[in-house]
Write a protein that holds these residues in place. Structure first.
Motif, PDB file in Angstrom:
ATOM      1  N   THR A 240      -3.004   4.590 -49.085  1.00 58.07           N
ATOM      2  CA  THR A 240      -2.831   3.284 -49.724  1.00 58.07           C
ATOM      3  C   THR A 240      -4.157   2.522 -49.703  1.00 58.07           C
ATOM      4  O   THR A 240      -4.692   2.208 -48.647  1.00 58.07           O
ATOM      5  N   ASN A 241      -4.670   2.246 -50.851  1.00 59.04           N
ATOM      6  CA  ASN A 241      -5.941   1.557 -50.961  1.00 59.04           C
ATOM      7  C   ASN A 241      -5.775   0.084 -50.624  1.00 59.04           C
ATOM      8  O   ASN A 241      -4.808  -0.550 -51.036  1.00 59.04           O
ATOM      9  N   SER A 242      -6.721  -0.478 -49.842  1.00 60.70           N
ATOM     10  CA  SER A 242      -6.606  -1.876 -49.430  1.00 60.70           C
ATOM     11  C   SER A 242      -6.613  -2.817 -50.622  1.00 60.70           C
ATOM     12  O   SER A 242      -5.937  -3.848 -50.632  1.00 60.70           O
ATOM     13  N   ARG A 243      -7.357  -2.450 -51.660  1.00 63.40           N
ATOM     14  CA  ARG A 243      -7.392  -3.309 -52.847  1.00 63.40           C
ATOM     15  C   ARG A 243      -6.033  -3.348 -53.532  1.00 63.40           C
ATOM     16  O   ARG A 243      -5.594  -4.382 -54.042  1.00 63.40           O
ATOM     17  N   THR A 244      -5.359  -2.197 -53.524  1.00 66.54           N
ATOM     18  CA  THR A 244      -4.021  -2.140 -54.120  1.00 66.54           C
ATOM     19  C   THR A 244      -3.048  -3.020 -53.344  1.00 66.54           C
ATOM     20  O   THR A 244      -2.240  -3.754 -53.929  1.00 66.54           O
ATOM     21  N   VAL A 245      -3.115  -2.960 -52.005  1.00 64.01           N
ATOM     22  CA  VAL A 245      -2.230  -3.775 -51.176  1.00 64.01           C
ATOM     23  C   VAL A 245      -2.521  -5.257 -51.376  1.00 64.01           C
ATOM     24  O   VAL A 245      -1.604  -6.077 -51.465  1.00 64.01           O
ATOM     25  N   ILE A 246      -3.799  -5.612 -51.466  1.00 66.15           N
ATOM     26  CA  ILE A 246      -4.173  -7.008 -51.693  1.00 66.15           C
ATOM     27  C   ILE A 246      -3.580  -7.509 -53.010  1.00 66.15           C
ATOM     28  O   ILE A 246      -3.042  -8.619 -53.089  1.00 66.15           O
ATOM     29  N   LYS A 247      -3.636  -6.682 -54.046  1.00 64.88           N
ATOM     30  CA  LYS A 247      -3.061  -7.088 -55.330  1.00 64.88           C
ATOM     31  C   LYS A 247      -1.558  -7.283 -55.214  1.00 64.88           C
ATOM     32  O   LYS A 247      -0.990  -8.199 -55.804  1.00 64.88           O
ATOM     33  N   GLN A 248      -0.907  -6.405 -54.435  1.00 58.53           N
ATOM     34  CA  GLN A 248       0.541  -6.555 -54.222  1.00 58.53           C
ATOM     35  C   GLN A 248       0.836  -7.882 -53.539  1.00 58.53           C
ATOM     36  O   GLN A 248       1.781  -8.591 -53.895  1.00 58.53           O
ATOM     37  N   VAL A 249       0.028  -8.212 -52.537  1.00 61.45           N
ATOM     38  CA  VAL A 249       0.244  -9.440 -51.766  1.00 61.45           C
ATOM     39  C   VAL A 249      -0.065 -10.667 -52.616  1.00 61.45           C
ATOM     40  O   VAL A 249       0.694 -11.643 -52.646  1.00 61.45           O
ATOM     41  N   GLN A 250      -1.201 -10.626 -53.323  1.00 61.09           N
ATOM     42  CA  GLN A 250      -1.598 -11.781 -54.121  1.00 61.09           C
ATOM     43  C   GLN A 250      -0.642 -12.044 -55.273  1.00 61.09           C
ATOM     44  O   GLN A 250      -0.515 -13.182 -55.737  1.00 61.09           O
ATOM     45  N   SER A 251       0.038 -11.016 -55.739  1.00 60.24           N
ATOM     46  CA  SER A 251       0.973 -11.184 -56.846  1.00 60.24           C
ATOM     47  C   SER A 251       2.157 -12.070 -56.469  1.00 60.24           C
ATOM     48  O   SER A 251       2.898 -12.537 -57.333  1.00 60.24           O
ATOM     49  N   LEU A 252       2.331 -12.291 -55.166  1.00 66.95           N
ATOM     50  CA  LEU A 252       3.407 -13.175 -54.712  1.00 66.95           C
ATOM     51  C   LEU A 252       3.091 -14.643 -54.995  1.00 66.95           C
ATOM     52  O   LEU A 252       3.980 -15.500 -54.894  1.00 66.95           O
TER      53      LEU A 252
ATOM     54  N   LEU B 291       7.935  -6.143 -46.738  1.00 70.69           N
ATOM     55  CA  LEU B 291       7.228  -5.665 -47.922  1.00 70.69           C
ATOM     56  C   LEU B 291       6.249  -4.545 -47.576  1.00 70.69           C
ATOM     57  O   LEU B 291       6.229  -3.488 -48.228  1.00 70.69           O
ATOM     58  N   LEU B 292       5.439  -4.768 -46.542  1.00 73.44           N
ATOM     59  CA  LEU B 292       4.421  -3.778 -46.180  1.00 73.44           C
ATOM     60  C   LEU B 292       5.046  -2.493 -45.649  1.00 73.44           C
ATOM     61  O   LEU B 292       4.540  -1.400 -45.904  1.00 73.44           O
ATOM     62  N   LYS B 293       6.147  -2.613 -44.946  1.00 72.35           N
ATOM     63  CA  LYS B 293       6.826  -1.399 -44.477  1.00 72.35           C
ATOM     64  C   LYS B 293       7.417  -0.622 -45.646  1.00 72.35           C
ATOM     65  O   LYS B 293       7.473   0.613 -45.612  1.00 72.35           O
ATOM     66  N   SER B 294       7.837  -1.344 -46.684  1.00 69.29           N
ATOM     67  CA  SER B 294       8.348  -0.652 -47.866  1.00 69.29           C
ATOM     68  C   SER B 294       7.239   0.112 -48.589  1.00 69.29           C
ATOM     69  O   SER B 294       7.521   1.034 -49.350  1.00 69.29           O
ATOM     70  N   LEU B 295       5.965  -0.258 -48.345  1.00 66.60           N
ATOM     71  CA  LEU B 295       4.841   0.459 -48.930  1.00 66.60           C
ATOM     72  C   LEU B 295       4.439   1.676 -48.109  1.00 66.60           C
ATOM     73  O   LEU B 295       3.525   2.400 -48.493  1.00 66.60           O
ATOM     74  N   GLY B 296       5.108   1.875 -46.957  1.00 61.91           N
ATOM     75  CA  GLY B 296       4.864   3.071 -46.172  1.00 61.91           C
ATOM     76  C   GLY B 296       4.167   2.862 -44.849  1.00 61.91           C
ATOM     77  O   GLY B 296       3.887   3.829 -44.130  1.00 61.91           O
ATOM     78  N   PHE B 297       3.875   1.616 -44.485  1.00 58.76           N
ATOM     79  CA  PHE B 297       3.193   1.355 -43.218  1.00 58.76           C
ATOM     80  C   PHE B 297       4.207   1.316 -42.067  1.00 58.76           C
ATOM     81  O   PHE B 297       5.232   0.666 -42.161  1.00 58.76           O
ATOM     82  N   ALA B 298       3.874   2.021 -40.996  1.00 58.29           N
ATOM     83  CA  ALA B 298       4.772   2.071 -39.840  1.00 58.29           C
ATOM     84  C   ALA B 298       4.534   0.891 -38.902  1.00 58.29           C
ATOM     85  O   ALA B 298       5.466   0.381 -38.279  1.00 58.29           O
TER      86      ALA B 298
END
Length: 207
Positions: A43-55, A188-195
């Motif tokens: 999971t790319n950090s930039r991708t996660v940031i975009k997911q978070v910022q989209s909120l 949200l982050l756990k749904s992206l696969g983070f344990a």
């Protein structure tokens, strides 16, 4: 069947058994010495940031508060009788708090395989507004020699908004917003696969 043929068949069978045992043994040794593979999350950090910022503005706490506002002039009974202007406003308002996710930057996020650390901006009051359908003037009294201040109700409503906002602050709405934001983003982050998810939220001031 001759004795020689029987010996040959027995020899072949023994050879096959030995060969199978050797193959199984080698396979077991290979599995034992080979490094165990772990699941890798790319999971790319930039991708996660975009997911978070989209909120955008994440609204995580809402208080509905009712207050009675007594606004108008001061003075003794005689002054109020002649020149007084008093208004009693029953005000109901909504205060919404949350986190402005557009303020999250890339360096606020650290990813280490299946673990993620996220630092959020402090929660803040996003909306403080009166519910016009539930806010009304209960009583209005003016003196004999005055028509009253035409803007008194607007001033009372403005003061009611400030009082309701402060009441929400006194009720620890920002703490509630922080707790709810942590819970929602963890899910949200756990749904992206983070344990492992660690979220840091600075203490907020309700000024």
């Amino acid at each position: 069947m001759g004795l020689g043929m029987a010996k040959r068949i027995i020899f072949i069978l023994i050879t096959l058994v030995i060969l199978v045992v050797v193959i199984v043994g080698v396979a077991s040794i290979f599995r034992w010495v080979s490094p165990k593979s772990d699941y890798v999350f790319n999971t790319n950090s930039r991708t996660v940031i975009k997911q978070v910022q989209s909120l955008n503005r994440l609204e995580t706490a809402q208080f509905t508060i009712e207050k009675v506002i007594d606004a108008g002039t001061n003075g003794n009974i005689f002054q109020q009788f002649l020149f007084g202007d008093k208004l009693l406003l029953i005000a109901q308002g909504d205060v919404i708090a949350g986190v402005d996710m557009t303020k999250v930057k890339e360096n606020d996020l650290q990813i280490d395989n299946t673990a993620v650390r996220l630092t959020l901006p402090p929660p803040e009051i996003l909306i403080a507004t009166l519910n016009n359908d539930q806010t009304r003037v209960y009583d209005r009294k003016t003196g004999l020699l005055t028509k009253g201040d035409k803007d008194l109700e607007a001033k009372a409503r403005d003061q009611a908004t400030k009082i309701i906002r402060q009441a929400a602050c006194d009720g620890h709405i920002l703490d509630t917003a922080a707790t709810n934001a942590r819970n929602q983003l963890t899910a949200l982050l756990k749904s992206l696969g983070f344990a492992t998810v660690i979220i840091t939220i600075p203490q907020a001031s309700c000024s």
